[in-house]
Write an enzyme that holds these catalytic residues in place. Structure first.
Site, PDB file in Angstrom:
ATOM      1  N   PRO A 131       0.786  -1.205   0.181  1.00 53.96           N
ATOM      2  CA  PRO A 131      -0.397   0.238  -0.065  1.00 53.96           C
ATOM      3  C   PRO A 131       0.983   1.211   0.190  1.00 53.96           C
ATOM      4  O   PRO A 131       0.499   1.998   0.971  1.00 53.96           O
ATOM      5  CB  PRO A 131      -0.861  -0.045   1.328  1.00 53.96           C
ATOM      6  CG  PRO A 131      -0.070  -1.122   2.252  1.00 53.96           C
ATOM      7  CD  PRO A 131       0.516  -1.629   1.677  1.00 53.96           C
ATOM      8  N   CYS A 132       1.437   1.032  -1.255  1.00 53.57           N
ATOM      9  CA  CYS A 132       2.108   2.859  -1.038  1.00 53.57           C
ATOM     10  C   CYS A 132       1.183   3.962  -1.010  1.00 53.57           C
ATOM     11  O   CYS A 132       1.909   5.188  -0.923  1.00 53.57           O
ATOM     12  CB  CYS A 132       2.781   3.191  -2.871  1.00 53.57           C
ATOM     13  SG  CYS A 132       2.208   2.681  -4.257  1.00 53.57           S
TER      14      CYS A 132
END
Length: 170
Positions: A131-132
């Site tokens: 989850p950047c």
């Protein structure tokens, strides 16, 4: 091993899932900044009914329907040692939570690494699952997302608890 890929639709556009040796090696958003342009990089078309594609498509669908908060997929992102450390920290950011580039750099032992963290974050090859999108600017603003800020905004809003949407800053 030869990479294989499948393309699946999502609320943020087409997602290309690449796998090799039974593990997901990439999940690219259509039109993303660092998406490879060489079709050979993606390998041959894969069978969406076979693993790990079937699980990835199913889990992504659940995520976009707010039925899943964590992914349970075999992942094998390619990157140097520093990038691997950053991506491991990204996986620790809880659903609905955010952190900053500076905080990730601090956790790596050197607050001066914030720009390098940003580079590694931007080159994350497995978007959404790693989850950047949960990394924001020090002032709480939405900053850089290889998939585009509209997608980042969508993903953060998707994960936001309903009671908090009234006070949303973005």
């Amino acid at each position: 091993m030869t990479p294989r890929h499948v393309v699946t639709d999502s609320p943020i556009g087409e997602l290309t899932i690449v796998a090799e040796g039974g593990a997901i090696t990439a999940l690219h958003l259509a039109g993303a900044k660092y998406r490879p342009t060489d079709a050979a990089w993606f390998g041959a078309a894969g069978d969406p009914a076979q693993e790990p594609f079937a699980a990835a498509v199913r889990q992504l669908g659940e995520y976009f329907r707010r039925e899943r908060r964590d992914f349970d997929l075999p992942l094998a992102p390619a990157g140097d040692r520093f990038a691997q450390r950053v991506w491991a920290l990204l996986r620790e950011i809880p659903y609905g939570g955010t952190t900053t580039y500076g905080e990730l750099a601090r956790r790596l032992g050197d607050r001066n690494l914030a720009q390098a963290v940003g580079r590694a974050n931007g080159h994350n090859p497995i978007a959404v699952v790693i989850p950047c999108h949960r990394v924001i600017g020090a002032d709480g603003s939405l900053t850089g997302y290889a998939g585009g800020l509209e997608r980042k905004r969508f993903l953060l809003a998707l994960e936001e608890p309903p009671a908090e949407t009234a006070g949303r800053l973005f």
